[in-house]
Write an enzyme that holds these catalytic residues in place. Structure first.
Site, PDB file in Angstrom:
ATOM      1  CE  LYS A  54     106.102  19.208  74.850  1.00 23.85           C
ATOM      2  NZ  LYS A  54     106.950  18.421  75.756  1.00 23.85           N
ATOM      3  CG  HIS A 102     122.431  22.306  79.624  1.00 21.27           C
ATOM      4  ND1 HIS A 102     122.780  23.633  79.717  1.00 21.27           N
ATOM      5  CD2 HIS A 102     121.907  22.153  78.403  1.00 21.27           C
ATOM      6  CE1 HIS A 102     122.484  24.239  78.601  1.00 21.27           C
ATOM      7  NE2 HIS A 102     121.954  23.361  77.782  1.00 21.27           N
TER       8      HIS A 102
END
Length: 121
Positions: A54, A102
């Site tokens: 991206k 995370h």
């Protein structure tokens, strides 16, 4: 250029359980897969490759594939990536940076890529 991606760890974990190492090798090299010690790491690596693509403005597809992006960790465990020579040339890549996190069942990655201006050789 900056790219970001977020993934639900459970989705990656289910794919790992269903397909085993074959799933990991779909988007990771053998060396990268050897770094995966948990579903959280696998999800972070998935998000990282998506974020890098991206940042290049393409997403994963014809111009940039999963195997064009190689993830690694330094001695302290900090992630980084390198790109295939073809991608480096095409997008005039000068410098890169990567962060993976995370928490709460999610993995997120942010990639930054500095490219040479179009008028530079």
């Amino acid at each position: 250029m900056i790219g970001v991606d977020i993934v639900v760890v459970e989705r990656i974990e289910r794919s790992m359980q269903k397909h085993g190492a074959k799933f990991l090798l779909r988007y990771l090299s053998e060396e990268e897969a050897a770094l995966v010690q948990s579903p959280q790491t696998a999800a972070g690596f998935w998000a990282a490759k998506e974020a890098v693509s991206k940042a290049l403005g393409t997403g994963i597809g014809e111009e940039v594939g999963f195997k064009d992006i190689t993830l690694s960790k330094d001695a302290r465990g900090a992630p980084s990536f390198t790109l295939s020579e073809a991608v480096v040339r095409k997008f005039r890549v000068r410098a890169t940076s990567l962060s993976i996190a995370h928490d709460g069942g999610f993995a997120i990655a942010v990639a930054a890529i500095e490219s040479a201006p179009a008028d530079e050789v």
